[in-house]
Design an enzyme around this catalytic site. Structure first.
Site, PDB file in Angstrom:
ATOM      1  N   ASP A 548       0.824  -1.208   0.000  1.00 19.24           N
ATOM      2  CA  ASP A 548       0.000   0.000   0.000  1.00 19.24           C
ATOM      3  C   ASP A 548       0.862   1.263   0.000  1.00 19.24           C
ATOM      4  O   ASP A 548       1.919   1.320   0.633  1.00 19.24           O
ATOM      5  CB  ASP A 548      -0.899  -0.020   1.244  1.00 19.24           C
ATOM      6  N   VAL A 550       3.082   3.038  -1.779  1.00 15.44           N
ATOM      7  CA  VAL A 550       4.545   2.950  -1.855  1.00 15.44           C
ATOM      8  C   VAL A 550       5.184   4.272  -2.273  1.00 15.44           C
ATOM      9  O   VAL A 550       6.423   4.392  -2.248  1.00 15.44           O
ATOM     10  CB  VAL A 550       4.976   1.828  -2.826  1.00 15.44           C
ATOM     11  N   GLU A 573       1.421  -0.191  -4.949  1.00 14.86           N
ATOM     12  CA  GLU A 573       0.446   0.819  -5.347  1.00 14.86           C
ATOM     13  C   GLU A 573       1.157   2.175  -5.419  1.00 14.86           C
ATOM     14  O   GLU A 573       1.295   2.864  -4.422  1.00 14.86           O
ATOM     15  CB  GLU A 573      -0.704   0.882  -4.333  1.00 14.86           C
ATOM     16  N   SER A 577      -1.159  11.612  -9.937  1.00 10.46           N
ATOM     17  CA  SER A 577      -1.990  12.190 -10.990  1.00 10.46           C
ATOM     18  C   SER A 577      -1.306  12.129 -12.346  1.00 10.46           C
ATOM     19  O   SER A 577      -0.093  12.328 -12.466  1.00 10.46           O
ATOM     20  CB  SER A 577      -2.331  13.637 -10.665  1.00 10.46           C
ATOM     21  N   GLY A 642       3.730  -0.550 -21.958  1.00 10.33           N
ATOM     22  CA  GLY A 642       4.523  -0.392 -23.165  1.00 10.33           C
ATOM     23  C   GLY A 642       6.010  -0.332 -22.934  1.00 10.33           C
ATOM     24  O   GLY A 642       6.791  -0.466 -23.881  1.00 10.33           O
ATOM     25  N   ASP A 656     -10.555   1.373  -4.154  1.00  7.85           N
ATOM     26  CA  ASP A 656     -10.474   2.833  -4.049  1.00  7.85           C
ATOM     27  C   ASP A 656     -11.211   3.527  -5.188  1.00  7.85           C
ATOM     28  O   ASP A 656     -11.972   4.473  -4.976  1.00  7.85           O
ATOM     29  CB  ASP A 656      -9.010   3.293  -4.062  1.00  7.85           C
TER      30      ASP A 656
END
Length: 769
Positions: A548, A550, A573, A577, A642, A656
């Site tokens: 959780d 990180v 995780e 943004s 990618g 979440d």
């Protein structure tokens, strides 16, 4: 008046491709579009913005739309282009895309008319005289350069000899220093220093890089003592341009004397990759060293490929040789392809060829297992949502579904946080050794783990290592005294946490403000957490970890924890943004996925990470019918998928983003398009519990079946055939073809025949016959 070939965008705009004109004598390229207007049309202005199809960038006028006035009585507006006089069709393009000068920046100062004249013009609606205005537009151009750093040990002086080289053009100044510990405080090393080196603010040195290869590259060689643990640097191009590691200093760990053992070289990758070689008393060139590695690989390959040795060598011996080939290939590759993440998308490239060679030569060998990839064929189920704690017996409810989840084809399940927690969902842990939670008792947890193992599913524990809630207050009334088996005090809390008066070192990541942030630089903290993770593995039977938040601490600490607990699979995780301009998602999300790749790199590749970049891009592509977003500038998938597919855990929803929290809910009704993408593409796909047990159950189960039957894995290859406004199509491993969106695509039936395997709302899957 709408030009031919235009496309309506929703109900308020038109998209028109601009025609390319002949280049001017100065080498500039012009584009134009003609809009034929009738004088009788009651239109007062044309608004527009420009979009660069190559980069997806949008160009506006000072943050707003460009506006071309068509009649004199248009109201005053700072964004009006050109004088408010008459109008006729303007000649050629309105403005150049790049390298143009502003001819007129005044729109209201000239040609002003008094109020009576304005009234007459408004009544007459006079025909306009025409104008031509050029506005400057700045176009961002992505450049690719590299910086390589190599280190070797000098046997005569016992010093570390560091060689830095870059292909960045121009006169480059290296600002550099050394440090003695993980705090990375800059320090000036003792002389001797390279030529053209001066002190900079008593904390660093400034050295001009020397030009090589007719100015195409520049470099410098430094000699650093054994007492230093790291080399720190940034590059200066000019007074306004500095190059650093996404906001931080570049940091290269220096080897200690004990870390250099002949024939036991360990690849240690950081933000800038480095290589460490042993100096045997004479100067060896990099090319000579890599030639030796290549020769070793040739001998090993010849050894394992010969028919005679195939008969005499055991599979164990062949496996040992292949592992040695992989190590040598990785070492040779790192020497040739050292790179800086901020410039190169491929911060880490795995030895995929070695993995594929192993499969071809020895197909009967068991798959190689890594904590970052599992076997490579994992399919993950998130086994809870935000409301699962409310029943008080979630473990038992989940146990009843174990056989069904196994029949769907899941290989790994992610269980909720097991510890006592201030919040019922488990993400505010308190006593880490108390495993009686709102989801059930510790005995029920052991029971459900055992049950999943019986049906062939591995189990991940959701561990919260970034923060921990205290048991009591200190003498100042601050909650920073911990209880239970791990009875830490304020030394275990980072010093820059603004709420909990920590007495540790500064945080190595972002603060989580709701609870004390743990200082992982403290040796006693790391020791306790490693013991706890090993205890969870042995006592409960967890096979691996979902980590959780990180972002809150350095990935190197994660590497330490994973090496101690030896998980079958681990995923972090790292959620921040994406990049937006004027409220619209940018096409280029390289900076976002680079941050995730940097974190994976810091863990040494021992953990994967949730591919938040791919989720975000899928949102925009599906919600706005912009499927062109699903191909980056190099024709690859645009997420972590990618760049480093084997470490990308793809998902479209979790506890979440969806469930009752709904922080970032996937576009409604588009979920199966999302799964058609993630379950056919490389990476490790994760499926949300709420979607499995819904009306999507049958379709998801069929997609998983197609993935397993065609042996799609985390390193599978993707060839994108279409990434257009209304359709995305790709072929994976030449075995599975897929398309999402309402646009048309059919795989070509050349030497390969395709049959439809699954079709749903705006998606279709084919299999090679």
């Amino acid at each position: 008046m709408i030009p031919p070939g235009s496309i309506p965008i929703k109900d308020y705009a038109i998209e028109t491709r601009m025609e390319k004109l002949l280049s001017s004598t100065e080498g500039d390229t012009f584009y134009e579009v003609r809009i034929d207007l009738k004088a009788s049309n009651d239109i007062s202005a044309i608004n527009f913005v420009l979009k660069d199809e190559e980069t997806g960038a949008w160009y506006q006028n000072k943050g707003r739309d460009f506006k071309v006035p068509l009649v004199n009585y248009v109201k005053e507006d700072a964004n009006i282009v050109g004088p408010k006089k008459g109008f006729s069709l303007w000649p050629g393009a309105l403005g150049q895309i790049s390298n143009i000068l502003l001819k007129s920046d005044t729109t209201n100062d000239k040609n002003q008319v008094d109020s009576s004249e304005s009234r007459n013009l408004k009544v007459e609606n006079s025909k306009l005289e025409g104008f031509y205005v050029e506005l400057p537009i700045t176009k961002e151009v992505t450049v690719g350069n590299s910086i390589s750093v190599s280190i070797r040990k000098c046997s005569e002086t016992a010093k570390n000899v560091l060689y830095l080289e870059t292909d960045i053009p121009g006169d480059i100044l290296l600002h550099w220093g050394v440090c003695r510990d993980d705090l990375k405080w800059w320090e000036v090393p003792p002389a001797p220093h390279p030529p053209e080196t001066v002190a900079f603010k008593d904390r660093a040195l400034r050295t001009k890089l020397q030009s090589r290869y007719s100015g195409e590259r520049s470099s410098v060689q430094l000699s650093l003592g054994e007492e230093f643990s790291g080399f720190l640097f940034v590059l200066k191009l000019n007074d306004s341009t500095w190059i650093n590691d996404t906001g931080d200093d570049f940091y290269i760990p220096l080897p200690s004397s004990s870390s250099l053992v002949v024939d036991n070289r360990e690849d240690q990758s950081e933000a800038v990759q480095r290589e460490v070689t042993e100096d045997a008393g004479e100067e060896e060139s990099i090319s000579a060293f890599t030639d030796g590695i290549i020769n070793e690989i040739r001998h090993l390959v010849t050894d394992i490929s010969s028919e005679k040795n195939r008969k005499t060598k055991s599979k164990e011996a062949q496996e040992s040789i292949l592992q040695e080939i992989e190590k040598l290939a990785a070492e040779a590759y790192s020497i040739f392809r050292s790179s800086v993440p901020i410039f190169s998308e491929e911060a880490i490239v795995e030895s995929e060829a070695a993995v594929e060679t192993k499969t071809l030569l020895l197909p009967d060998l068991p798959p190689q297992i890594s904590s970052g990839t599992g076997t490579g064929y994992e399919i993950l189920c998130q086994g809870f949502n935000w409301e699962s704690h409310k029943s008080g017996r979630w473990y038992m409810e989940l146990k009843e579904k174990a056989a069904e989840l196994s029949s769907f084809g899941f290989t790994v399940i992610w269980l909720p946080p097991p510890t006592e927690s201030v919040s019922p969902e488990g993400y505010m842990p308190k006593d880490l050794y108390n495993l009686n939670s709102r989801y059930g008792t510790v005995d029920q947890l052991k029971d459900v783990v055992k049950n999943f193992h019986e049906v062939g599913i591995k189990v991940l524990g959701d561990v919260v290592l970034n923060h921990r809630c205290a048991h009591s207050k200190n003498h100042n009334g601050i909650w920073n005294i911990f209880g239970g088996r791990l009875d830490w005090d304020a030394r275990a809390i980072v010093a820059d946490d603004p709420h909990f008066q920590g007495r540790g070192n500064k945080s190595s990541g972002d603060n989580f403000h709701a609870a004390p942030n743990i200082d992982h630089s403290q040796e006693f903290v790391r020791k306790d957490l490693k013991e706890w993770l090993r205890w969870l593995r042995e006592e409960i039977g967890y096979d691996g970890w979902r980590l959780d938040f990180v972002r809150g601490f350095w990935g190197g600490y994660v590497k330490d924890y994973l090496e101690a607990s030896e998980p079958y699979f681990a995923v972090g995780e790292y959620w921040d943004s994406l990049s937006y301009t004027y409220g619209e998602m940018d096409h280029n999300q390289d900076a976002h996925r680079q941050r995730i790749v940097d974190w994976i790199n810091a863990t040494g590749g021992t953990a994967g990470a949730f591919d938040v970049t791919t989720k975000g891009i899928l949102h925009s592509a599906l919600e706005r019918c912009e499927y062109w977003r699903l191909s980056d500038q190099k024709g690859k998938p645009p997420g972590v998928l990618g760049w480093w597919p084997s470490r990308a855990v793809t998902f479209i929803e979790n506890h979440d983003t969806g469930s009752t929290q709904g922080h970032w809910r996937f576009p409604s009704g588009k979920e199966m398009q999302g799964y058609a993408y993630t379950l056919t593409h490389p990476g490790t796909p994760s499926v949300f519990f709420d979607h499995i047990f819904s009306h999507y159950k049958t379709e998801i189960a069929k997609l998983i079946s197609i993935r397993k039957q065609n042996k799609i894995h985390c390193r599978s290859t993707v060839k994108i055939f279409k990434a257009e406004r209304d359709v995305y199509a790709a072929i994976i491993d030449e075995k599975v073809a897929m398309k999402i969106g309402h646009g048309h695509f059919e795989p070509s039936s050349g030497s390969q025949r395709w049959s439809s395997a699954l079709e749903g709302r705006d998606y279709k899957i084919w299999e090679a016959s």
